[in-house]
Motif scaffolding. Structure first.
Motif, PDB file in Angstrom:
ATOM      1  N   HIS A  57       0.833  -1.202   0.000  1.00 24.77           N
ATOM      2  CA  HIS A  57       0.000   0.000   0.000  1.00 24.77           C
ATOM      3  C   HIS A  57       0.875   1.262   0.000  1.00 24.77           C
ATOM      4  CE1 HIS A  57      -3.061   2.926   1.104  1.00 24.77           C
ATOM      5  NE2 HIS A  57      -2.280   3.300   2.114  1.00 24.77           N
ATOM      6  N   CYS A  58       1.847   1.302   0.886  1.00 22.73           N
ATOM      7  CA  CYS A  58       2.709   2.492   0.970  1.00 22.73           C
ATOM      8  C   CYS A  58       3.579   2.614  -0.284  1.00 22.73           C
ATOM      9  CB  CYS A  58       3.583   2.445   2.223  1.00 22.73           C
ATOM     10  SG  CYS A  58       2.636   2.794   3.727  1.00 22.73           S
TER      11      CYS A  58
ATOM     12  N   LEU B 211       3.826   5.908  -2.599  1.00 25.32           N
ATOM     13  CA  LEU B 211       5.109   6.503  -2.974  1.00 25.32           C
ATOM     14  C   LEU B 211       5.289   6.549  -4.496  1.00 25.32           C
ATOM     15  CD1 LEU B 211       7.293   4.932  -0.196  1.00 25.32           C
ATOM     16  CD2 LEU B 211       7.157   7.378  -0.695  1.00 25.32           C
ATOM     17  N   ASP B 212       4.763   5.525  -5.167  1.00 25.21           N
ATOM     18  CA  ASP B 212       4.822   5.512  -6.634  1.00 25.21           C
ATOM     19  C   ASP B 212       4.115   6.758  -7.172  1.00 25.21           C
ATOM     20  OD1 ASP B 212       5.411   4.605  -9.131  1.00 25.21           O
ATOM     21  OD2 ASP B 212       3.902   3.026  -9.178  1.00 25.21           O
ATOM     22  N   GLU B 213       2.984   7.047  -6.552  1.00 28.35           N
ATOM     23  CA  GLU B 213       2.204   8.213  -6.972  1.00 28.35           C
ATOM     24  C   GLU B 213       2.920   9.518  -6.602  1.00 28.35           C
ATOM     25  OE1 GLU B 213      -1.788  10.315  -5.290  1.00 28.35           O
ATOM     26  OE2 GLU B 213      -1.755   8.107  -5.282  1.00 28.35           O
ATOM     27  N   LEU B 214       3.444   9.570  -5.380  1.00 27.92           N
ATOM     28  CA  LEU B 214       4.101  10.797  -4.917  1.00 27.92           C
ATOM     29  C   LEU B 214       5.366  11.119  -5.725  1.00 27.92           C
ATOM     30  CD1 LEU B 214       3.909  10.442  -1.003  1.00 27.92           C
ATOM     31  CD2 LEU B 214       2.745  12.144  -2.427  1.00 27.92           C
ATOM     32  N   SER B 215       6.059  10.071  -6.151  1.00 31.38           N
ATOM     33  CA  SER B 215       7.347  10.298  -6.825  1.00 31.38           C
ATOM     34  C   SER B 215       7.215  10.337  -8.345  1.00 31.38           C
ATOM     35  CB  SER B 215       8.341   9.187  -6.442  1.00 31.38           C
ATOM     36  OG  SER B 215       7.906   7.943  -6.958  1.00 31.38           O
TER      37      SER B 215
ATOM     38  N   VAL C 183      13.980  -2.548  -5.505  1.00 33.72           N
ATOM     39  CA  VAL C 183      13.831  -1.861  -6.789  1.00 33.72           C
ATOM     40  C   VAL C 183      12.856  -0.693  -6.650  1.00 33.72           C
ATOM     41  CG1 VAL C 183      12.858  -2.088  -9.109  1.00 33.72           C
ATOM     42  CG2 VAL C 183      14.449  -3.801  -8.263  1.00 33.72           C
ATOM     43  N   LYS C 184      11.734  -0.972  -6.015  1.00 34.38           N
ATOM     44  CA  LYS C 184      10.700   0.070  -5.895  1.00 34.38           C
ATOM     45  C   LYS C 184      11.207   1.242  -5.059  1.00 34.38           C
ATOM     46  CE  LYS C 184       6.639  -2.888  -6.445  1.00 34.38           C
ATOM     47  NZ  LYS C 184       5.408  -3.369  -5.815  1.00 34.38           N
TER      48      LYS C 184
END
Lengths: 122, 176
Positions: free
Chosen positions: A32-33, A37-41, B157-158
């Motif tokens: 979930h986090c 973070l994928d979205e934030l970065s 990686v992430k």
């Protein structure tokens, strides 16, 4: 049990600093986090397009690569032929200079050899 | 045994397979190479060397598609190896020329000079970060493929990619 996650601000601070370790450990294990973070970065589309443009290979890359690998293969083949010649020459020289190879490893049976050459005429 | 001439084809891999690998993957391999080596000529060498390795040592049967992650891993290792052989610097921040600023994260870059600035910014990142950005944002690999290419666990990686993106954005802010 309700899962507890760092707030977005906390995750943003993690992006800035990479810490603290407690948050890092949570992120490593929390899908979930990771999504947050994928979205934030995420990089904006314009920047991604620029990155793609900036790293675009030369237009003639394929032709150059085809030509380059052909040259490499020919060079390798030529070098291999040269090595083969050297190996043949070395084997020949060794055969001349090495008495054991000249005489052979097996002891000669001179009589038997002679019989063979005579062809049983005796 | 002597290497086989390119048009032989009687034994070993088929030359047509080599052409197919080049046609399909040269661009992606070149980008990975350029994320590691600064010199375009050296990147050309990496591409050629990688293609020959892939052709001779493909992990799949002739005619089957070579896994992209495997190929890019070979490319990366080849680039690092060539770089060491030729003793080229990794182009850390200290070796980079000063460039003019003016690029924002929301503006589309116009012109080759500005694209070169963007490349310079990319070069300011560490090697892993550059590779992650190129593999994910430019080549469009999945996280699983990147993990396989870089030999890293998926969560690593992430998290490294998230930080790499942030580092690139920070670089761009510094250049405004």
């Amino acid at each position: 049990m309700t899962a507890r996650h760092p707030k977005r601000q906390r995750l943003q601070r993690w992006l800035d600093t990479g810490g603290p370790r407690r948050v890092s450990n949570h992120i490593e294990q929390c899908v979930h986090c990771q999504e947050v973070l994928d979205e934030l970065s995420a990089l904006d589309e314009g920047l991604v397009a620029d990155l793609q443009a900036a790293t675009t290979p030369p237009a003639d890359l394929r032709e150059r690569t085809h030509g380059g690998v052909d040259v490499r293969l020919r060079n390798e083949a030529a070098f291999g032929s040269f090595l083969d010649l050297f190996t043949i020459g070395w084997d020949f020289t060794r055969a001349i200079l090495d008495p054991e190879l000249t005489d052979g490893d097996e002891p000669h049976d001179d009589d038997a050899t002679a019989d063979h050459i005579d062809g049983g005429a005796r | 045994m002597s290497p086989r001439p390119p048009t032989d084809g009687r034994d070993g891999p088929n030359p047509d397979d080599l052409r197919a690998v080049v046609d399909r993957h040269a661009a992606a391999v070149y980008r990975v190479a350029r994320s590691i080596v600064h010199d375009p000529a050296l990147a050309d060498d990496v591409v050629q060397e990688t293609m020959l390795k892939a052709w001779r040592s493909s992990p799949v049967e002739p005619g089957e598609e070579i896994p992209r992650a495997w190929l890019l891993k070979v490319a990366r290792n080849t680039a690092i190896s060539l770089l060491r052989t030729r003793r080229e610097d990794l182009h850390g921040p200290d070796t980079l020329p000063e460039g003019p600023g003016g690029v924002s994260t929301t503006r589309t870059v116009e012109g080759r000079a500005q694209l070169d600035e963007l490349l310079d910014m990319l070069q300011h990142l560490d090697e892993d970060a550059r590779a992650l950005i190129v593999l994910k944002e430019v080549d469009g690999l999945s996280y699983d493929e990147i993990a396989s290419t870089l030999d890293l666990p998926l969560p690593t990686v992430k998290t490294r990619l998230f930080r790499a993106r942030k580092a690139l954005k920070d670089q761009m802010k510094e250049w405004q």
